[in-house]
Design a protein around this motif. Structure first.
Motif, PDB file in Angstrom:
ATOM      1  N   PHE A  83      17.248  -5.866  43.435  1.00  0.00           N
ATOM      2  CA  PHE A  83      16.223  -6.591  44.181  1.00  0.00           C
ATOM      3  C   PHE A  83      16.893  -7.245  45.391  1.00  0.00           C
ATOM      4  O   PHE A  83      17.891  -7.956  45.252  1.00  0.00           O
ATOM      5  CB  PHE A  83      15.580  -7.660  43.299  1.00  0.00           C
ATOM      6  N   LEU A  84      16.358  -7.007  46.584  1.00  0.00           N
ATOM      7  CA  LEU A  84      16.897  -7.589  47.813  1.00  0.00           C
ATOM      8  C   LEU A  84      15.913  -8.627  48.327  1.00  0.00           C
ATOM      9  O   LEU A  84      14.825  -8.293  48.801  1.00  0.00           O
ATOM     10  CB  LEU A  84      17.135  -6.495  48.865  1.00  0.00           C
ATOM     11  N   GLY A  85      16.305  -9.880  48.215  1.00  0.00           N
ATOM     12  CA  GLY A  85      15.432 -10.977  48.634  1.00  0.00           C
ATOM     13  C   GLY A  85      16.059 -11.808  49.731  1.00  0.00           C
ATOM     14  O   GLY A  85      16.741 -11.279  50.606  1.00  0.00           O
ATOM     15  N   MET A  86      15.825 -13.108  49.686  1.00  0.00           N
ATOM     16  CA  MET A  86      16.288 -14.016  50.728  1.00  0.00           C
ATOM     17  C   MET A  86      17.771 -13.833  51.008  1.00  0.00           C
ATOM     18  O   MET A  86      18.591 -13.826  50.102  1.00  0.00           O
ATOM     19  CB  MET A  86      16.011 -15.461  50.303  1.00  0.00           C
ATOM     20  N   GLY A  90      14.421  -8.612  57.718  1.00  0.00           N
ATOM     21  CA  GLY A  90      14.873  -9.615  56.766  1.00  0.00           C
ATOM     22  C   GLY A  90      13.993  -9.654  55.527  1.00  0.00           C
ATOM     23  O   GLY A  90      12.759  -9.609  55.621  1.00  0.00           O
ATOM     24  N   CYS A  91      14.615  -9.733  54.370  1.00  0.00           N
ATOM     25  CA  CYS A  91      13.875  -9.820  53.111  1.00  0.00           C
ATOM     26  C   CYS A  91      13.691 -11.285  52.719  1.00  0.00           C
ATOM     27  O   CYS A  91      14.413 -12.162  53.179  1.00  0.00           O
ATOM     28  CB  CYS A  91      14.631  -9.079  52.010  1.00  0.00           C
ATOM     29  N   SER A 132       9.962  -8.240  50.401  1.00  0.00           N
ATOM     30  CA  SER A 132      11.289  -7.986  49.861  1.00  0.00           C
ATOM     31  C   SER A 132      11.318  -6.524  49.449  1.00  0.00           C
ATOM     32  O   SER A 132      10.311  -5.817  49.565  1.00  0.00           O
ATOM     33  CB  SER A 132      11.586  -8.902  48.673  1.00  0.00           C
ATOM     34  N   THR A 133      12.470  -6.062  48.986  1.00  0.00           N
ATOM     35  CA  THR A 133      12.559  -4.656  48.589  1.00  0.00           C
ATOM     36  C   THR A 133      13.287  -4.532  47.262  1.00  0.00           C
ATOM     37  O   THR A 133      14.108  -5.376  46.894  1.00  0.00           O
ATOM     38  CB  THR A 133      13.302  -3.801  49.641  1.00  0.00           C
ATOM     39  N   VAL A 134      12.968  -3.471  46.558  1.00  0.00           N
ATOM     40  CA  VAL A 134      13.726  -3.062  45.381  1.00  0.00           C
ATOM     41  C   VAL A 134      14.429  -1.768  45.765  1.00  0.00           C
ATOM     42  O   VAL A 134      13.782  -0.786  46.116  1.00  0.00           O
ATOM     43  CB  VAL A 134      12.837  -2.851  44.150  1.00  0.00           C
ATOM     44  N   ARG A 135      15.751  -1.786  45.716  1.00  0.00           N
ATOM     45  CA  ARG A 135      16.546  -0.628  46.091  1.00  0.00           C
ATOM     46  C   ARG A 135      16.875   0.169  44.832  1.00  0.00           C
ATOM     47  O   ARG A 135      17.353  -0.379  43.845  1.00  0.00           O
ATOM     48  CB  ARG A 135      17.839  -1.080  46.783  1.00  0.00           C
ATOM     49  N   ILE A 136      16.619   1.491  44.876  1.00  0.00           N
ATOM     50  CA  ILE A 136      16.779   2.349  43.697  1.00  0.00           C
ATOM     51  C   ILE A 136      17.593   3.573  44.080  1.00  0.00           C
ATOM     52  O   ILE A 136      17.344   4.199  45.115  1.00  0.00           O
ATOM     53  CB  ILE A 136      15.404   2.801  43.150  1.00  0.00           C
ATOM     54  N   SER A 137      18.539   3.952  43.251  1.00  0.00           N
ATOM     55  CA  SER A 137      19.373   5.113  43.545  1.00  0.00           C
ATOM     56  C   SER A 137      18.575   6.409  43.430  1.00  0.00           C
ATOM     57  O   SER A 137      17.598   6.499  42.675  1.00  0.00           O
ATOM     58  CB  SER A 137      20.563   5.172  42.576  1.00  0.00           C
ATOM     59  N   THR A 138      19.006   7.414  44.177  1.00  0.00           N
ATOM     60  CA  THR A 138      18.359   8.724  44.086  1.00  0.00           C
ATOM     61  C   THR A 138      18.511   9.295  42.676  1.00  0.00           C
ATOM     62  O   THR A 138      17.596   9.965  42.178  1.00  0.00           O
ATOM     63  CB  THR A 138      18.960   9.705  45.099  1.00  0.00           C
ATOM     64  N   THR A 139      19.622   9.010  42.039  1.00  0.00           N
ATOM     65  CA  THR A 139      19.847   9.524  40.685  1.00  0.00           C
ATOM     66  C   THR A 139      18.736   9.089  39.738  1.00  0.00           C
ATOM     67  O   THR A 139      18.203   9.894  38.958  1.00  0.00           O
ATOM     68  CB  THR A 139      21.197   9.024  40.140  1.00  0.00           C
ATOM     69  N   LEU A 140      18.362   7.829  39.839  1.00  0.00           N
ATOM     70  CA  LEU A 140      17.332   7.296  38.951  1.00  0.00           C
ATOM     71  C   LEU A 140      15.953   7.843  39.313  1.00  0.00           C
ATOM     72  O   LEU A 140      15.154   8.196  38.436  1.00  0.00           O
ATOM     73  CB  LEU A 140      17.343   5.769  39.021  1.00  0.00           C
ATOM     74  N   TYR A 185      13.794   2.641  48.836  1.00  0.00           N
ATOM     75  CA  TYR A 185      13.434   1.237  48.959  1.00  0.00           C
ATOM     76  C   TYR A 185      11.922   1.081  48.756  1.00  0.00           C
ATOM     77  O   TYR A 185      11.128   1.678  49.482  1.00  0.00           O
ATOM     78  CB  TYR A 185      13.814   0.696  50.335  1.00  0.00           C
ATOM     79  N   VAL A 186      11.548   0.282  47.778  1.00  0.00           N
ATOM     80  CA  VAL A 186      10.142  -0.012  47.508  1.00  0.00           C
ATOM     81  C   VAL A 186       9.835  -1.397  48.053  1.00  0.00           C
ATOM     82  O   VAL A 186      10.546  -2.361  47.747  1.00  0.00           O
ATOM     83  CB  VAL A 186       9.844   0.039  45.999  1.00  0.00           C
ATOM     84  N   LEU A 187       8.794  -1.515  48.864  1.00  0.00           N
ATOM     85  CA  LEU A 187       8.421  -2.808  49.428  1.00  0.00           C
ATOM     86  C   LEU A 187       7.588  -3.581  48.412  1.00  0.00           C
ATOM     87  O   LEU A 187       6.578  -3.069  47.898  1.00  0.00           O
ATOM     88  CB  LEU A 187       7.622  -2.619  50.721  1.00  0.00           C
ATOM     89  N   VAL A 188       8.020  -4.806  48.122  1.00  0.00           N
ATOM     90  CA  VAL A 188       7.356  -5.645  47.121  1.00  0.00           C
ATOM     91  C   VAL A 188       7.179  -7.058  47.675  1.00  0.00           C
ATOM     92  O   VAL A 188       7.852  -7.450  48.637  1.00  0.00           O
ATOM     93  CB  VAL A 188       8.176  -5.708  45.811  1.00  0.00           C
ATOM     94  N   PRO A 189       6.302  -7.848  47.089  1.00  0.00           N
ATOM     95  CA  PRO A 189       6.174  -9.248  47.510  1.00  0.00           C
ATOM     96  C   PRO A 189       7.460 -10.032  47.207  1.00  0.00           C
ATOM     97  O   PRO A 189       8.130  -9.778  46.206  1.00  0.00           O
ATOM     98  CB  PRO A 189       5.012  -9.775  46.663  1.00  0.00           C
ATOM     99  N   SER A 190       7.787 -10.973  48.048  1.00  0.00           N
ATOM    100  CA  SER A 190       8.982 -11.787  47.818  1.00  0.00           C
ATOM    101  C   SER A 190       8.850 -12.650  46.571  1.00  0.00           C
ATOM    102  O   SER A 190       9.852 -13.048  45.969  1.00  0.00           O
ATOM    103  CB  SER A 190       9.252 -12.669  49.040  1.00  0.00           C
TER     104      SER A 190
END
Length: 243
Positions: free
Chosen positions: A136-139, A60-61, A66-74, A110-115
């Motif tokens: 950004f994937l949060g609560m 759970g984020c 939390s995570t930042v989801r980024i496409s492979t293209t980018l 997926y990069v793990l970041v502080p919520s």
């Protein structure tokens, strides 16, 4: 990995606990990392079982992380390559060895970041940014996270491109934002390549060539959000200037 969209903040993001002291050996490290990730699991016991069978744990984020989801293209545009090992090395350097994992089937990083990063202006919107390339994937969101030992891209559906080295040590939001700004710019430059090449070819038939071109970006070029924080040179296409 499918996730539940964040419908809006229902409670303040949890305060990130300080990083634990680095364990004395690899076995202790693995145990500490497992315990830390499982603390964020939707169902810790089930998550432990899923890892035991080579699956993904539903994390759970919005709490411990939390995570930042980024496409492979980018990501490929930023790294200037799609060779897995080279991309992984680039991410490790660009994000200062902070944890990143990739779902190879879904083609997301997926990069793990502080919520607490949710409070930043660029992440206040719950929808994707830059199309569907950054989110950004949060609560209220959940992600499938590989077990800490999954580091081989050839053997895993999801693997850690940059493993968790210390429990609680997450990527700095400023560094992530800087990386994304750089990635978006690199992709835009790549998209302009055919047009630039056509214009230069046309100009070369009518105008004597000018001085040698300079790179648009160098390892420490200033961009809108600050200076690049990694040393990999950019070899972006440039236009020849004319007299």
């Amino acid at each position: 990995m499918p996730h539940t969209e964040d419908a809006g903040p229902t409670s303040p993001p949890a305060v990130l606990a300080p990083a634990e002291p680095e364990p004395s050996n690899d076995r202790d490290l693995s145990a500490h990392v497992r315990s830390w990730l499982l603390a964020a699991a939707f169902e810790p016991e089930k998550a432990r079982e899923q890892w035991a069978h080579g699956g993904l744990a539903l994390i759970g984020c919005g709490g411990l992380l939390s995570t930042v989801r980024i496409s492979t293209t980018l990501v490929y545009a930023a790294a200037d390559t799609n060779i897995t090992r080279d991309v992984d090395a680039f991410l490790s350097e660009a994000l200062q060895n902070h944890p990143v994992f990739m779902d190879r089937h879904a083609r997301w990083y997926y990069v793990l970041v502080p919520s607490s990063a949710r409070r930043r202006p660029e992440w206040r919107s719950t929808g994707p940014r830059h199309g569907s390339d950054i989110e950004f994937l949060g609560m209220g969101s959940y992600v499938g996270v590989p077990r800490p030992e999954a580091i081989d891209p050839d053997a895993e559906r999801s693997y850690w491109c940059v493993p968790v080295r210390v429990p609680g040590a997450l990527a700095d939001p400023d560094t992530v934002h800087q990386f994304l700004t750089f990635a978006v710019r690199r992709r835009a430059q790549a998209a302009e390549m055919p047009t630039v090449a056509h214009e230069d070819a046309h100009r070369s038939r009518h105008v004597p060539p000018g001085p040698a071109p300079e790179r648009l970006l160098t390892p420490h070029s200033t961009i809108r959000e600050g200076e690049l924080s990694w040393s990999r040179p950019c070899t972006c296409p440039t236009r020849s200037s004319s007299s």
